[in-house]
Design a protein around this motif. Structure first.
Motif, PDB file in Angstrom:
ATOM      1  N   THR A   1       0.765  -1.169   0.046  1.00  0.00           N
ATOM      2  CA  THR A   1       0.044   0.128   0.096  1.00  0.00           C
ATOM      3  C   THR A   1       0.888   1.117   0.113  1.00  0.00           C
ATOM      4  O   THR A   1       0.718   2.154  -0.716  1.00  0.00           O
ATOM      5  N   THR A   2       1.899   1.247   0.746  1.00  0.00           N
ATOM      6  CA  THR A   2       2.702   2.483   0.755  1.00  0.00           C
ATOM      7  C   THR A   2       3.511   2.785  -0.366  1.00  0.00           C
ATOM      8  O   THR A   2       3.718   3.937  -0.880  1.00  0.00           O
ATOM      9  N   ALA A   3       4.030   1.725  -0.983  1.00  0.00           N
ATOM     10  CA  ALA A   3       4.668   1.760  -2.264  1.00  0.00           C
ATOM     11  C   ALA A   3       3.651   2.238  -3.441  1.00  0.00           C
ATOM     12  O   ALA A   3       3.994   3.213  -4.200  1.00  0.00           O
ATOM     13  N   HIS A   4       2.451   1.881  -3.443  1.00  0.00           N
ATOM     14  CA  HIS A   4       1.385   2.339  -4.337  1.00  0.00           C
ATOM     15  C   HIS A   4       1.193   3.918  -4.404  1.00  0.00           C
ATOM     16  O   HIS A   4       0.937   4.673  -5.165  1.00  0.00           O
ATOM     17  N   GLU A   5       0.881   4.391  -2.938  1.00  0.00           N
ATOM     18  CA  GLU A   5       0.809   5.411  -2.676  1.00  0.00           C
ATOM     19  C   GLU A   5       1.697   6.556  -3.056  1.00  0.00           C
ATOM     20  O   GLU A   5       1.474   7.524  -3.470  1.00  0.00           O
ATOM     21  N   LEU A   6       3.083   5.899  -2.663  1.00  0.00           N
ATOM     22  CA  LEU A   6       4.235   6.819  -3.196  1.00  0.00           C
ATOM     23  C   LEU A   6       4.277   6.912  -4.541  1.00  0.00           C
ATOM     24  O   LEU A   6       4.545   8.193  -5.299  1.00  0.00           O
ATOM     25  N   VAL A   7       4.078   6.071  -5.514  1.00  0.00           N
ATOM     26  CA  VAL A   7       4.160   6.221  -6.670  1.00  0.00           C
ATOM     27  C   VAL A   7       3.044   6.895  -7.370  1.00  0.00           C
ATOM     28  O   VAL A   7       3.208   7.813  -8.041  1.00  0.00           O
ATOM     29  N   GLU A   8       1.839   6.792  -6.781  1.00  0.00           N
ATOM     30  CA  GLU A   8       0.600   7.942  -7.273  1.00  0.00           C
ATOM     31  C   GLU A   8       0.884   9.194  -7.034  1.00  0.00           C
ATOM     32  O   GLU A   8       0.806  10.059  -7.994  1.00  0.00           O
ATOM     33  N   THR A   9       1.501   9.655  -5.750  1.00  0.00           N
ATOM     34  CA  THR A   9       1.843  10.810  -5.469  1.00  0.00           C
ATOM     35  C   THR A   9       2.958  11.471  -6.199  1.00  0.00           C
ATOM     36  O   THR A   9       3.111  12.721  -6.557  1.00  0.00           O
ATOM     37  N   SER A  10       3.830  10.459  -6.550  1.00  0.00           N
ATOM     38  CA  SER A  10       5.252  11.074  -7.442  1.00  0.00           C
ATOM     39  C   SER A  10       4.810  11.526  -8.879  1.00  0.00           C
ATOM     40  O   SER A  10       5.560  12.378  -9.349  1.00  0.00           O
ATOM     41  N   GLY A  11       3.562  11.176  -9.476  1.00  0.00           N
ATOM     42  CA  GLY A  11       3.448  11.338 -10.801  1.00  0.00           C
ATOM     43  C   GLY A  11       4.210  10.489 -11.776  1.00  0.00           C
ATOM     44  O   GLY A  11       4.107  10.820 -13.037  1.00  0.00           O
ATOM     45  N   VAL A  12       4.974   9.500 -11.283  1.00  0.00           N
ATOM     46  CA  VAL A  12       5.678   8.675 -12.230  1.00  0.00           C
ATOM     47  C   VAL A  12       4.608   7.560 -12.691  1.00  0.00           C
ATOM     48  O   VAL A  12       3.867   6.860 -12.042  1.00  0.00           O
ATOM     49  N   PRO A  13       4.638   7.596 -14.199  1.00  0.00           N
ATOM     50  CA  PRO A  13       3.591   6.239 -14.537  1.00  0.00           C
ATOM     51  C   PRO A  13       3.891   4.978 -14.132  1.00  0.00           C
ATOM     52  O   PRO A  13       5.339   4.741 -14.159  1.00  0.00           O
ATOM     53  N   ALA A  14       2.904   4.321 -13.612  1.00  0.00           N
ATOM     54  CA  ALA A  14       3.414   2.841 -13.179  1.00  0.00           C
ATOM     55  C   ALA A  14       4.018   2.035 -13.956  1.00  0.00           C
ATOM     56  O   ALA A  14       4.759   1.324 -13.509  1.00  0.00           O
ATOM     57  N   HIS A  15       3.469   2.140 -15.384  1.00  0.00           N
ATOM     58  CA  HIS A  15       4.505   1.325 -16.195  1.00  0.00           C
ATOM     59  C   HIS A  15       5.707   1.400 -16.444  1.00  0.00           C
ATOM     60  O   HIS A  15       6.322   0.420 -16.890  1.00  0.00           O
ATOM     61  N   LYS A  16       6.235   2.605 -15.944  1.00  0.00           N
ATOM     62  CA  LYS A  16       7.551   2.960 -15.910  1.00  0.00           C
ATOM     63  C   LYS A  16       8.434   2.309 -14.938  1.00  0.00           C
ATOM     64  O   LYS A  16       9.906   2.436 -14.919  1.00  0.00           O
ATOM     65  N   ILE A  17       7.773   1.812 -13.874  1.00  0.00           N
ATOM     66  CA  ILE A  17       8.558   1.206 -12.723  1.00  0.00           C
ATOM     67  C   ILE A  17       8.961  -0.260 -13.136  1.00  0.00           C
ATOM     68  O   ILE A  17       7.991  -1.253 -13.742  1.00  0.00           O
ATOM     69  N   THR A  18      10.030  -0.666 -13.512  1.00  0.00           N
ATOM     70  CA  THR A  18      10.651  -1.892 -14.014  1.00  0.00           C
ATOM     71  C   THR A  18      11.213  -2.687 -13.044  1.00  0.00           C
ATOM     72  O   THR A  18      11.350  -4.176 -13.462  1.00  0.00           O
ATOM     73  N   GLN A  19      11.490  -2.517 -11.992  1.00  0.00           N
ATOM     74  CA  GLN A  19      12.121  -3.470 -10.983  1.00  0.00           C
ATOM     75  C   GLN A  19      11.905  -2.915  -9.428  1.00  0.00           C
ATOM     76  O   GLN A  19      11.878  -1.668  -9.198  1.00  0.00           O
TER      77      GLN A  19
END
Length: 387
Positions: free
Chosen positions: A133-151
């Motif tokens: 949950t914490t990881a998803h919340e961080l990604v959402e607030t960062s503005g980074v597209p989720a599909h660009k996280i590769t590892q």
């Protein structure tokens, strides 16, 4: 079968050659910084048309971008190229008993978003859920597209067993060795995820970003709730035959039956020693170290005892591994300023083998930055493969 054997069996074709050229140029740009077509051709031995074609393909796929121009004393201005750090992202997660830390970094290794939350989870399942949950919340607030996280790389106490996909020896996180726990975390994160021992990641973090940089062989001793060690030789992590190299907390310690080195050198050991020397009330390792800084005699003696015992561990490590550097980290290691004098003096008294002993430069961020550094290696490869 080795990768070289696999490559030898695959027939040469133009597409594979183009891919090899692109990887070569991308590696050069990552290692050496921005460069022009002519400079890349000189340094790689590729022809200028080949370099131009490969750069065009890399630019089209978003892996490189223009980085301005360079005008030599003679000749025309040349366009410079550099890797695009936004072509992919890596996720680092540090799961500890007290804190959960998550960081998101671009392919240059720059941390673009980070969060630290108290780990108040009561069960292993809720702890794993909190990490996701914490990881998803961080990604959402960062503005980074989720599909660009590769590892993603997760740091945890204990040893992760790849065959059973379970963590062993995480004694301070009850239930953390449950079957299927990390499979659910991978599924929840939705990206390729590896799991590594926290002390090993801290060692890699310290080697990449901190005090261990440039060391031929150094060890990172993590002193906190437990006791662990990471070993980095020639820039590579050494984990042993079964992943347990560095688990010095299991070494026997003379004293009560079944005592281990972790019983003698840890946050609980500091508190126990302080009580034995007369301190009372609600104590933590931090409060004992704070009292030692204020020169309270019982606390000073407890800290000295911790330093003497730690020197015993360093002496044993020096005899087996011969490191050129020992870095002290972890919760107790953060107070290395109070420990180092005793550690160094005790080493002089007990052994001719005296590696340099220094405090961690990264402090509480060592595991997290080690997870990021480890994830970046895979993230860069995956970003290239996905192009």
């Amino acid at each position: 079968m080795t990768s070289s054997d696999e490559n030898a069996e695959q027939p040469w074709n133009p597409q594979r050659q183009r891919s090899a050229n692109e990887r070569l140029l991308l590696g050069r740009l990552r290692a050496g910084g921005a460069a022009s077509r002519a400079q890349l051709a000189r340094e790689t031995g590729l022809s200028k048309p080949t370099v131009s074609s490969a750069l065009a393909a890399l630019e089209q796929s978003g892996l490189v971008r223009e980085a301005g121009t360079h005008t030599p004393e003679r000749g025309r201005a040349a366009v410079l190229y550099t890797p695009d750090p936004a072509a992919g992202y890596a996720l680092g997660i540090d799961i500890g008993r007290g804190w959960l830390r998550v960081a998101l970094a671009d392919l240059d290794g720059t941390v673009v978003a980070r969060t630290d939350v108290r780990n108040r989870a009561r069960t292993s399942g809720s702890m794993a859920g909190l990490a996701v949950t914490t990881a998803h919340e961080l990604v959402e607030t960062s503005g980074v597209p989720a599909h660009k996280i590769t590892q993603a790389v997760v740091g945890t106490p204990g040893i992760y067993d790849e065959e059973t996909r379970r963590v062993r020896y995480a004694q301070h996180l009850p239930g953390w060795g449950r079957a299927g726990l990390f499979d659910r975390m991978r599924e929840g994160l939705g990206v390729p995820t590896t799991v590594q021992n926290d002390a090993n990641l801290a060692a890699l973090g310290e080697y990449t970003y901190g005090a261990g940089a440039g060391s031929r062989l150094f060890v990172y001793i993590m002193i906190g709730t437990g006791l662990g060690m990471g070993i980095v030789s020639e820039g590579r992590l050494f984990t042993g035959a079964h992943g347990a190299a560095g688990e010095i907390g299991f070494l026997p310690w003379p004293g009560r039956r079944k005592d281990t080195l972790e019983d003698a050198i840890s946050a609980d050991a500091v508190v126990e020693a302080a009580r034995a020397h007369g301190m009372t009330g609600e104590l933590t390792a931090k409060s004992v170290f704070d009292a030692a800084r204020a020169r309270e005699p019982a606390a000073v003696r407890a800290v000295e005892l911790e330093g003497e015992r730690l020197a015993h561990a360093v002496a044993a490590v020096a005899a087996v591994l011969d490191p050129d550097l020992v870095v002290l980290g972890g919760g107790v290691g953060h107070s290395a300023d109070l420990l180092l004098r005793t550690v160094r003096q005790t080493l002089r008294e007990r052994t001719p083998l005296r590696p340099k002993v220094v405090p961690s430069r990264l402090g509480e961020d060592a595991v997290l930055l080690g997870a990021v550094a480890t994830a970046l290696d895979a993230a860069r490869d995956l970003a290239f493969e996905r192009r």
